[in-house]
Design a protein around this motif. Structure first.
Motif, PDB file in Angstrom:
ATOM      1  N   VAL A   3      -7.085 -30.742  18.094  1.00  0.00           N
ATOM      2  CA  VAL A   3      -6.509 -32.054  17.820  1.00  0.00           C
ATOM      3  C   VAL A   3      -5.028 -31.985  18.157  1.00  0.00           C
ATOM      4  O   VAL A   3      -4.322 -31.103  17.685  1.00  0.00           O
TER       5      VAL A   3
ATOM      6  N   GLN B 275      -1.308 -33.990  18.205  1.00  0.00           N
ATOM      7  CA  GLN B 275      -0.585 -35.087  17.589  1.00  0.00           C
ATOM      8  C   GLN B 275       0.183 -35.759  18.718  1.00  0.00           C
ATOM      9  O   GLN B 275       1.079 -35.173  19.301  1.00  0.00           O
TER      10      GLN B 275
ATOM     11  N   GLN C 199      -3.644 -39.012  16.293  1.00  0.00           N
ATOM     12  CA  GLN C 199      -4.341 -37.757  16.551  1.00  0.00           C
ATOM     13  C   GLN C 199      -5.292 -37.925  17.723  1.00  0.00           C
ATOM     14  O   GLN C 199      -6.067 -38.864  17.769  1.00  0.00           O
ATOM     15  N   VAL C 200      -5.179 -37.011  18.659  1.00  0.00           N
ATOM     16  CA  VAL C 200      -6.050 -37.067  19.827  1.00  0.00           C
ATOM     17  C   VAL C 200      -6.954 -35.842  19.793  1.00  0.00           C
ATOM     18  O   VAL C 200      -6.483 -34.718  19.719  1.00  0.00           O
ATOM     19  N   ARG C 201      -8.260 -36.092  19.835  1.00  0.00           N
ATOM     20  CA  ARG C 201      -9.191 -34.984  19.850  1.00  0.00           C
ATOM     21  C   ARG C 201      -9.411 -34.576  21.298  1.00  0.00           C
ATOM     22  O   ARG C 201     -10.303 -35.091  21.968  1.00  0.00           O
TER      23      ARG C 201
ATOM     24  N   ARG D 203      -7.274 -22.826  27.557  1.00  0.00           N
ATOM     25  CA  ARG D 203      -6.065 -22.295  26.932  1.00  0.00           C
ATOM     26  C   ARG D 203      -6.335 -21.790  25.513  1.00  0.00           C
ATOM     27  O   ARG D 203      -5.637 -20.919  25.023  1.00  0.00           O
TER      28      ARG D 203
ATOM     29  N   GLY E  40      -5.672 -18.108  24.246  1.00  0.00           N
ATOM     30  CA  GLY E  40      -4.806 -17.877  23.090  1.00  0.00           C
ATOM     31  C   GLY E  40      -3.484 -18.599  23.206  1.00  0.00           C
ATOM     32  O   GLY E  40      -2.596 -18.388  22.385  1.00  0.00           O
ATOM     33  N   PHE E  41      -3.308 -19.458  24.213  1.00  0.00           N
ATOM     34  CA  PHE E  41      -2.083 -20.242  24.318  1.00  0.00           C
ATOM     35  C   PHE E  41      -2.085 -21.367  23.299  1.00  0.00           C
ATOM     36  O   PHE E  41      -1.049 -21.819  22.853  1.00  0.00           O
TER      37      PHE E  41
ATOM     38  N   ILE F  22      -3.996 -22.767  19.640  1.00  0.00           N
ATOM     39  CA  ILE F  22      -4.829 -22.338  18.523  1.00  0.00           C
ATOM     40  C   ILE F  22      -5.805 -23.466  18.209  1.00  0.00           C
ATOM     41  O   ILE F  22      -5.390 -24.611  18.050  1.00  0.00           O
TER      42      ILE F  22
ATOM     43  N   SER G 170      -7.987 -26.165  16.399  1.00  0.00           N
ATOM     44  CA  SER G 170      -7.850 -26.830  15.102  1.00  0.00           C
ATOM     45  C   SER G 170      -9.056 -26.486  14.238  1.00  0.00           C
ATOM     46  O   SER G 170      -8.969 -26.415  13.029  1.00  0.00           O
ATOM     47  N   GLU G 171     -10.216 -26.360  14.887  1.00  0.00           N
ATOM     48  CA  GLU G 171     -11.426 -25.962  14.180  1.00  0.00           C
ATOM     49  C   GLU G 171     -12.209 -25.047  15.101  1.00  0.00           C
ATOM     50  O   GLU G 171     -12.028 -25.073  16.300  1.00  0.00           O
TER      51      GLU G 171
ATOM     52  N   THR H 267     -10.037 -15.717  17.275  1.00  0.00           N
ATOM     53  CA  THR H 267      -9.437 -17.046  17.115  1.00  0.00           C
ATOM     54  C   THR H 267      -7.945 -16.977  16.804  1.00  0.00           C
ATOM     55  O   THR H 267      -7.168 -17.785  17.281  1.00  0.00           O
ATOM     56  N   ASN H 268      -7.551 -16.018  15.993  1.00  0.00           N
ATOM     57  CA  ASN H 268      -6.138 -15.951  15.621  1.00  0.00           C
ATOM     58  C   ASN H 268      -5.387 -14.773  16.226  1.00  0.00           C
ATOM     59  O   ASN H 268      -4.283 -14.452  15.799  1.00  0.00           O
ATOM     60  N   VAL H 269      -6.012 -14.152  17.234  1.00  0.00           N
ATOM     61  CA  VAL H 269      -5.341 -13.030  17.898  1.00  0.00           C
ATOM     62  C   VAL H 269      -4.387 -13.595  18.954  1.00  0.00           C
ATOM     63  O   VAL H 269      -4.766 -14.477  19.714  1.00  0.00           O
TER      64      VAL H 269
END
Ligand code: ATP
Ligand code: MG
Lengths: 358, 565
Positions: free
Chosen positions: A13, A15, A20-22, A52, A56-57, A59, A61-62, A73-75
């Protein structure tokens, strides 16, 4: 050894001016080791954003991304072991070709002799062995592109990600480079995601194509499957050229429907997973090469334009419903030709066509 | 769109997590901005508006009731207006000549070089030279046979400031005129308009944002100028910066000085906001993007061209004349009285002025790299990291630059004269004054250069395994180096030549060349003042040349020509 890659319910998502743009909406995909999957879709459908996130550029949103079974996901990018080829190549302008290619190796802390060997190998692989002392601005677009490729390949990334890597090249070079990239990808057996909006590229290069539309996955499948069995009207229309003929279901027998198109009933294959009952509206997708002109017994219409293209004739036919249909007729000397304004009847092989819900 | 998400909270946390150097850098920047920008200003306001623990306007009222101080305010505004009109006009004429009139390349280069002289000279240079030619015993007066012409006051100050500041206008307007697509003017001509009409209907309207920008820049410069009115204003022409200075150093009235500097701050801030939020934006739009070919400019009419060139050449000749006067003044015994050549004045500079030379060089040499580093970090974070408070950070880091030097100097005196932060008499206070005032050019240059560097270059580095710090130093910094060096050059020049803020901060332990020149002027030691100026100009030239050489080298490396042949 190649690795698997898995996206599960990944969304992004953004901003944008308080709204909010999905950009990516619940995308799930699993890529087999060594497989090449292309993302195809119209501009703004979220291909780049998805890629991206894998890099990993961005993150997500879900959702979750795993590489080789490990949740990444968070590396951060620099610890994901991916190679990313940018649309504008993103070569370091202040470093020579050699230094560009050596960059990642130096980060890893390889020994100098090792670096030399690997850089030479990498440049040879892309056919640029002699350019190592030159600077990026002294290379042509195609050469820069190959340096960018060599720069990631020398690291032997587990996943290779490319975002429209050929879009800045001229048509001829593009065709050459796509076979080249495919050859290298197969040779190194690396799992690869490739973004493009050139369907020719997608159809020729990939093991599977993921068609996206407005952030969502429309269909994932092998090129031929996508072409012959489009799951939605969007896919049918987006991949190749398609005549979409509206009709009505008269009978259902297993996977085959009897569809009434303009007063003629054809036995047409129903799309996989589609459920139809008698009386439903259905769209029959007929590729132009399957829609042939004849003197009678088909859907009537009037020839609007007739164009000779060497290997075939192309007819644009105005149907009684007001729609225009496109028909490709292989050209052979002495064959019956239709000229503009003439009445014509269009026939097709219903076994090759497919019916979709309207 | 249905599910509520909070992408912002997560992405901010992970921004810090992914970039572990960011947080310490941010903390360091904010602390230094708080100490050297916000705190002094805060103390200045306190001193102005709090009397015996109460909020009060008495200090301001005292100033406003004084006829002389009111006159200073009016004079300041009037002078700034006159200087910006004249300076912008001259700047436009120069810019027009260089961008629109066909002339050999070396001539263009020559005009450009002569106009950079006032930019890199100490602020007194033209004042001294004008005094030598139009002041008492002035040679131009003798030559023209004018007996008693009172040069001190408005006319002298106006003339000197116009000559000092018009190059700023020239540079601004040359950029704007270069950016105008030549096809537009050709189109005008091809539609039948005369060259004069094309100028009036096409060129001039398109350069209006540039003119407005130049006007505001000169207005701010003149408003803040301290050295020129101090030397040439005289008693009959008080302006706010000199008035505030005399209030503090002459009458030891810190409150009065603070109130005066507050009066100076108001128009300065108004101009800054106008420039930043109105003209600055418009101007950017005009300049960006277009680069038409510059070859085919048609003649503008012989008469107009002749007039423009005549103005350019006479002003250029006058500037050269002024600078040769400085040189001459430095090598004769007593100007206008005893014209025997002598090296005595230079001997004086290198003996009595040795400490000032060394101090000045030390301070500039410390402030320049530190300011360069600050500019890199602030510019980078402001342009590349989306982070809460970024715009505020950029704004505050430019604030000291936007304020007149006198205001900054007085604020520093008030803030750092006592605990908790006692810095009076140290080198730190001088270095900080220069750094936080003149790193602004560097920050701007860094931000502009980052606009040109596609973020994918940095992303490429991290996708190849490099961490944030390595990416920053191996990829981003090398690409920013020309911009940083440019900013450092600016910082160095001003650390050597600026006086308005630091005149309040010099001490027995640390003296500056500029304050020495001022002392010589007030003691009517013109020859020594000239010699000091010559030495200072040569030092600045040498340092500038070194930094320019480095810039050129770095630029060549980056554009990749290092690999040729
Ligand atoms: N950083 C961002 N901030 C806000 N919106 C963004 C951002 N990046 C992408 N978007 C939006 O997300 C959507 C998807 O963009 P994306 O770049 O993924 O499209 P794409 O499929 O790659 O298109 P193209 O074929 O044109 O490259 C677009 O509507 C875009 O405007
Ligand atoms: Mg894209």
């Amino acid at each position: 050894m190649a690795v698997t890659l898995e996206l599960s319910n990944v969304s992004k998502v953004f901003q944008k001016d308080r709204e909010q743009v999905r950009a990516v909406d619940s995308v799930s995909l699993s890529v087999a080791p060594g497989e090449m999957v292309t993302f195809l879709g119209p501009s703004g459908c979220g291909k780049t954003t998805t890629l991206r996130m894998v890099a990993g550029f961005e993150i997500p949103s879900e959702g979750q991304i795993t590489i080789d079974g490990r949740d990444v996901t968070n590396v951060p990018v620099n610890r994901r072991d991916i190679g990313f080829v940018f649309q504008n190549y993103a070569l370091f302008p202040h470093m020579s070709v050699f230094e560009n290619v050596a960059y990642g190796l130096r980060v890893k802390g390889d020994r100098e002799t090792e670096i030399r060997r690997k850089v030479r190998e990498g440049l040879d692989l892309v056919g640029l062995g002699k350019a190592e002392h030159r600077f990026p601005n002294q290379l042509s677009g195609g050469e820069q592109q190959r340096v960018a490729l060599a720069r990631v390949l020398v690291l032997q990334p587990r996943v290779l990600l490319m975002d429209e890597p050929l879009s800045n090249l001229d048509a001829k070079l593009r065709i050459h480079m796509r076979t080249e990239i495919r050859r290298i990808q197969k040779h190194l057996n690396v799992t690869c995601l490739y973004v493009t909006h050139d369907q020719g590229e997608a159809l020729t290069m990939s093991d599977r194509i993921m068609v996206m539309h407005r952030g969502k996955v429309e269909q994932v499948g092998a090129p031929m499957e996508i072409y012959s069995d489009p799951r939605s009207l969007f896919v049918a229309d987006f991949i190749g050229q398609a005549n979409i003929l509206p009709g009505e279901v008269r009978a259902v027998e297993g996977g085959t429907l009897s569809v009434d198109v303009a007063g003629h009933v054809f036995p047409v294959r129903a799309v996989k997973g589609g459920s139809f009952t008698t009386g439903d509206a259905a769209a029959v997708v007929v590729r132009p090469e399957n829609l042939l002109p004849s003197d009678g017994g088909g859907i009537p219409g009037t020839v609007e334009t007739a164009t000779f293209l060497g290997g075939r004739m192309e007819y644009e036919v105005l149907l009684a419903s007001g729609r225009t249909a496109l028909s490709f007729d292989p050209f052979l000397p002495g064959k019956r030709l239709w000229s503009e304004g003439e009445s014509v009847s269009l026939v097709f092989d219903p076994k090759i066509a497919v019916a979709l819900p309207m | 769109m249905t599910q509520p998400t909070a992408p912002h909270a997560t992405s901010k946390v992970s921004l810090l997590k992914r970039d572990p150097a960011l947080l310490p850098a941010l903390i360091a920047i904010w602390i230094s901005l708080a100490v050297f920008v916000l705190y002094p200003l805060f103390r200045l306001f306190l001193t102005t508006f709090v009397v015996e623990g109460q909020i009060s306007f008495t200090n301001l009222a005292v100033v406003l009731e004084s006829w002389y101080d009111r006159q200073a305010f009016v004079n300041s505004i009037w002078l700034a207006t006159a200087v910006s009109v004249a300076g912008t006009f001259l700047g436009y004429v120069y810019a027009f000549a260089v961008t629109r009139i066909p002339m050999p390349l070396w001539l263009k280069w020559f005009l450009g070089a002569v106009t950079t002289l006032p930019l890199i000279s100490p602020p007194f240079t033209s004042s001294i030279a004008l005094t030598l030619s139009l002041g008492p015993n002035g040679i131009l007066l003798k030559l023209l046979g004018i007996g008693n012409f009172n040069f001190y006051g408005f006319w002298g100050t106006w003339m000197s400031e116009t000559l000092t500041y018009f190059p700023v206008s020239f540079l601004t307007l040359a950029a704007v005129l270069t950016a105008i697509d030549p096809n537009l003017e050709d189109a005008g001509l091809s539609l039948g308009a005369s060259p004069g009409r094309v100028f009036r209907t096409v060129t001039l309207p398109l350069s209006v944002p540039g003119i407005a920008n130049s006007f505001l820049l000169l207005f701010a410069s003149s408003l803040a100028d301290f050295a020129t009115p101090l030397v040439l204003g005289g008693h009959s022409f008080p302006v706010l910066p000199t008035q505030a200075y005399l209030q503090i150093t002459g009458m030891y009235d810190l409150r009065g000085g603070a109130a005066l500097s507050f009066l100076l701050l108001l128009p300065a801030m108004a101009v800054y906001f106008l420039q930043r939020f109105w003209v600055g934006r418009k101007n950017y739009v005009t300049i960006s993007g277009k680069t038409g070919s510059r070859s085919g400019f048609k003649s503008k009419g012989k008469f107009a061209e002749g007039l423009v060139l005549a103005v350019c050449f006479s002003v250029t000749a006058f500037i050269l004349y002024l600078y040769s006067l400085i040189l001459l003044g430095a090598i004769v015994k007593v100007w206008g009285v005893d014209n025997t050549l002598t090296m005595e004045n230079f001997r004086y500079v290198f003996t009595h002025g040795k400490k000032a030379i060394i101090d000045t060089l030390t301070i500039a040499a410390v402030a320049t790299p530190l300011g360069g580093l600050m500019a890199v970090v602030i510019g980078y974070i402001a342009q590349r990291k989306r982070f809460f408070g970024n715009r505020a950070m950029e704004f505050f880091s430019m604030l000291n630059y936007a304020l007149p030097g006198t205001v900054v100097g007085i604020a520093y005196v008030i803030a750092f004269n006592e605990r908790p932060i006692l810095l009076t008499g140290t080198m730190t206070i001088l270095v900080a004054a220069y750094m936080f005032r003149y790193h602004a050019a560097g920050i701007r240059a860094v931000i502009a250069s980052l606009h040109q560097i596609d973020p994918s270059i940095e992303e490429a580095s991290s996708s190849l395994g490099a961490g944030a710090v390595r990416t920053f130093f191996r990829v981003t910094v090398p690409l920013m180096i020309p911009a940083v060096l440019m900013g450092m050059r600016y910082l160095f020049i001003h650390s050597m030549t600026a006086i308005s803020a630091t005149i309040f901060l010099v001490s027995v332990r640390w003296s500056l060349l500029t304050t020495r020149i001022l002392e010589c002027m007030t003691e009517l030691q013109f020859a020594q003042a000239c010699a000091f100026s010559v030495v200072l100009i040569l030092l600045v030239f040498a340092a500038t040349a070194v930094l320019m050489g480095l810039t050129r080298f770095a630029t060549r490396r980056i554009s990749g020509e290092g690999g040729r042949n």
